[in-house]
Design a protein around this motif. Structure first.
Motif, mmCIF file in Angstrom:
data_model
loop_
_atom_site.group_PDB
_atom_site.id
_atom_site.type_symbol
_atom_site.label_atom_id
_atom_site.label_comp_id
_atom_site.label_asym_id
_atom_site.label_seq_id
_atom_site.Cartn_x
_atom_site.Cartn_y
_atom_site.Cartn_z
ATOM 1 N N ALA A 1 0.829 -1.208 0.000
ATOM 2 C CA ALA A 1 0.000 0.000 0.000
ATOM 3 C C ALA A 1 0.864 1.259 0.000
ATOM 4 O O ALA A 1 0.564 2.223 -0.713
ATOM 5 C CB ALA A 1 -0.942 -0.003 1.206
ATOM 6 N N LYS A 2 1.938 1.242 0.759
ATOM 7 C CA LYS A 2 2.850 2.392 0.771
ATOM 8 C C LYS A 2 3.474 2.587 -0.610
ATOM 9 O O LYS A 2 3.573 3.713 -1.102
ATOM 10 C CB LYS A 2 3.935 2.185 1.832
ATOM 11 C CG LYS A 2 3.421 2.355 3.250
ATOM 12 C CD LYS A 2 4.398 1.923 4.305
ATOM 13 C CE LYS A 2 5.681 2.693 4.300
ATOM 14 N NZ LYS A 2 6.579 2.291 5.416
ATOM 15 N N MET A 3 3.874 1.497 -1.233
ATOM 16 C CA MET A 3 4.471 1.599 -2.558
ATOM 17 C C MET A 3 3.444 2.085 -3.584
ATOM 18 O O MET A 3 3.752 2.898 -4.456
ATOM 19 C CB MET A 3 5.067 0.266 -3.008
ATOM 20 C CG MET A 3 5.767 0.383 -4.369
ATOM 21 S SD MET A 3 6.497 -1.138 -4.958
ATOM 22 C CE MET A 3 7.863 -1.306 -3.850
ATOM 23 N N ILE A 4 2.209 1.606 -3.478
ATOM 24 C CA ILE A 4 1.144 2.019 -4.405
ATOM 25 C C ILE A 4 0.936 3.526 -4.328
ATOM 26 O O ILE A 4 0.821 4.205 -5.353
ATOM 27 C CB ILE A 4 -0.171 1.270 -4.089
ATOM 28 C CG1 ILE A 4 -0.020 -0.221 -4.367
ATOM 29 C CG2 ILE A 4 -1.339 1.853 -4.880
ATOM 30 C CD1 ILE A 4 -1.041 -1.093 -3.660
ATOM 31 N N MET A 5 0.917 4.070 -3.123
ATOM 32 C CA MET A 5 0.721 5.510 -2.962
ATOM 33 C C MET A 5 1.882 6.285 -3.574
ATOM 34 O O MET A 5 1.688 7.339 -4.182
ATOM 35 C CB MET A 5 0.526 5.872 -1.491
ATOM 36 C CG MET A 5 -0.747 5.275 -0.899
ATOM 37 S SD MET A 5 -2.229 5.509 -1.922
ATOM 38 C CE MET A 5 -2.373 7.271 -1.930
ATOM 39 N N MET A 6 3.088 5.781 -3.425
ATOM 40 C CA MET A 6 4.253 6.426 -4.028
ATOM 41 C C MET A 6 4.176 6.349 -5.549
ATOM 42 O O MET A 6 4.404 7.338 -6.250
ATOM 43 C CB MET A 6 5.526 5.757 -3.501
ATOM 44 C CG MET A 6 6.815 6.374 -3.990
ATOM 45 S SD MET A 6 7.537 5.554 -5.434
ATOM 46 C CE MET A 6 7.566 3.861 -4.998
ATOM 47 N N LEU A 7 3.793 5.188 -6.073
ATOM 48 C CA LEU A 7 3.685 5.018 -7.521
ATOM 49 C C LEU A 7 2.580 5.898 -8.104
ATOM 50 O O LEU A 7 2.709 6.412 -9.213
ATOM 51 C CB LEU A 7 3.419 3.540 -7.856
ATOM 52 C CG LEU A 7 4.568 2.578 -7.561
ATOM 53 C CD1 LEU A 7 4.098 1.133 -7.701
ATOM 54 C CD2 LEU A 7 5.767 2.855 -8.449
ATOM 55 N N ALA A 8 1.513 6.079 -7.352
ATOM 56 C CA ALA A 8 0.391 6.906 -7.819
ATOM 57 C C ALA A 8 0.778 8.375 -7.936
ATOM 58 O O ALA A 8 0.081 9.147 -8.588
ATOM 59 C CB ALA A 8 -0.808 6.745 -6.885
ATOM 60 N N GLN A 9 1.883 8.750 -7.327
ATOM 61 C CA GLN A 9 2.376 10.122 -7.423
ATOM 62 C C GLN A 9 3.561 10.239 -8.368
ATOM 63 O O GLN A 9 4.166 11.306 -8.473
ATOM 64 C CB GLN A 9 2.794 10.610 -6.031
ATOM 65 C CG GLN A 9 1.659 10.654 -5.038
ATOM 66 C CD GLN A 9 2.158 11.014 -3.661
ATOM 67 O OE1 GLN A 9 2.677 12.095 -3.463
ATOM 68 N NE2 GLN A 9 2.000 10.094 -2.719
ATOM 69 N N THR A 10 3.906 9.153 -9.029
ATOM 70 C CA THR A 10 5.088 9.128 -9.888
ATOM 71 C C THR A 10 4.725 9.211 -11.362
ATOM 72 O O THR A 10 5.261 10.032 -12.099
ATOM 73 C CB THR A 10 5.896 7.839 -9.630
ATOM 74 O OG1 THR A 10 6.269 7.800 -8.250
ATOM 75 C CG2 THR A 10 7.121 7.763 -10.499
ATOM 76 N N PHE A 11 3.829 8.353 -11.797
ATOM 77 C CA PHE A 11 3.475 8.293 -13.219
ATOM 78 C C PHE A 11 2.436 9.358 -13.544
ATOM 79 O O PHE A 11 1.598 9.691 -12.713
ATOM 80 C CB PHE A 11 2.962 6.897 -13.572
ATOM 81 C CG PHE A 11 3.994 5.836 -13.323
ATOM 82 C CD1 PHE A 11 5.060 5.676 -14.195
ATOM 83 C CD2 PHE A 11 3.926 5.022 -12.212
ATOM 84 C CE1 PHE A 11 6.042 4.721 -13.961
ATOM 85 C CE2 PHE A 11 4.891 4.067 -11.962
ATOM 86 C CZ PHE A 11 5.954 3.921 -12.846
ATOM 87 N N TYR A 12 2.496 9.880 -14.739
ATOM 88 C CA TYR A 12 1.570 10.951 -15.126
ATOM 89 C C TYR A 12 1.298 10.935 -16.626
ATOM 90 O O TYR A 12 2.028 10.331 -17.407
ATOM 91 C CB TYR A 12 2.136 12.320 -14.730
ATOM 92 C CG TYR A 12 3.381 12.701 -15.503
ATOM 93 C CD1 TYR A 12 3.292 13.433 -16.684
ATOM 94 C CD2 TYR A 12 4.641 12.314 -15.067
ATOM 95 C CE1 TYR A 12 4.430 13.777 -17.407
ATOM 96 C CE2 TYR A 12 5.774 12.645 -15.776
ATOM 97 C CZ TYR A 12 5.669 13.382 -16.951
ATOM 98 O OH TYR A 12 6.789 13.704 -17.666
ATOM 99 N N ILE A 13 0.247 11.624 -16.996
ATOM 100 C CA ILE A 13 -0.091 11.872 -18.397
ATOM 101 C C ILE A 13 -0.254 13.377 -18.531
ATOM 102 O O ILE A 13 -0.673 14.037 -17.577
ATOM 103 C CB ILE A 13 -1.370 11.111 -18.820
ATOM 104 C CG1 ILE A 13 -1.561 11.181 -20.327
ATOM 105 C CG2 ILE A 13 -2.594 11.599 -18.067
ATOM 106 C CD1 ILE A 13 -2.613 10.199 -20.864
ATOM 107 N N THR A 14 0.121 13.924 -19.660
ATOM 108 C CA THR A 14 -0.042 15.364 -19.857
ATOM 109 C C THR A 14 -1.316 15.615 -20.643
ATOM 110 O O THR A 14 -1.655 14.872 -21.561
ATOM 111 C CB THR A 14 1.156 15.990 -20.593
ATOM 112 O OG1 THR A 14 1.367 15.308 -21.824
ATOM 113 C CG2 THR A 14 2.408 15.913 -19.749
#
Length: 135
Positions: free
Chosen positions: A98-111
């Motif tokens: 869960a901690k990793m998921i939250m970090m990943l959710a703030q890492t990848f993006y679309i413009t």
């Protein structure tokens, strides 16, 4: 999910979320997302290892490229991250996921372009955490 999903299948599914190209094979991407969502979303001991493997596979893409180029891939990633969170419970392995998921959710993006046209248009980054913040 009664069938066993091997780590290679999970990694291949994650790879579809990050495949670069001018177009996306929507059918293949959809199938991969469904397999991932189904495998990681249930609450079982076996699914706990699926969650850990899937988080690890997604995390491997952080160093390569954090930008997602296609809306379908971004939506698929959001679905998978949401399902990962849904499956997590209070066991230590799931807390780490869960901690990793939250970090990943703030890492990848679309413009996305917002407001204005041509040179007036502004580009905004959208992150998965914006979609899963109310999970």
């Amino acid at each position: 999910m009664d069938e066993i999903v091997d780590r290679e299948a999970l990694e291949a599914g994650v790879e579809e979320l990050f495949t670069r190209g001018k177009t996306v094979d929507s059918k293949k991407l959809g199938a991969s997302v469904q397999i991932l969502v189904k495998a990681v979303g249930e609450k079982s001991v076996r699914a706990r290892s699926y969650r850990a493997s899937t988080c690890y596979a997604i995390n491997q893409h952080r160093g390569r490229n954090t930008k997602i180029y296609h809306e379908e891939q971004f939506e698929g990633l959001c679905q998978v991250l949401d399902s990962l969170l849904t499956g997590c419970d209070r066991e230590s392995a799931d807390v780490a996921s869960a901690k990793m998921i939250m970090m990943l959710a703030q890492t990848f993006y679309i413009t996305r372009e917002t407001g204005g046209e041509g040179s007036e248009a502004k580009v905004k980054r959208s992150y998965p955490n914006e979609k899963i913040c109310n999970h």
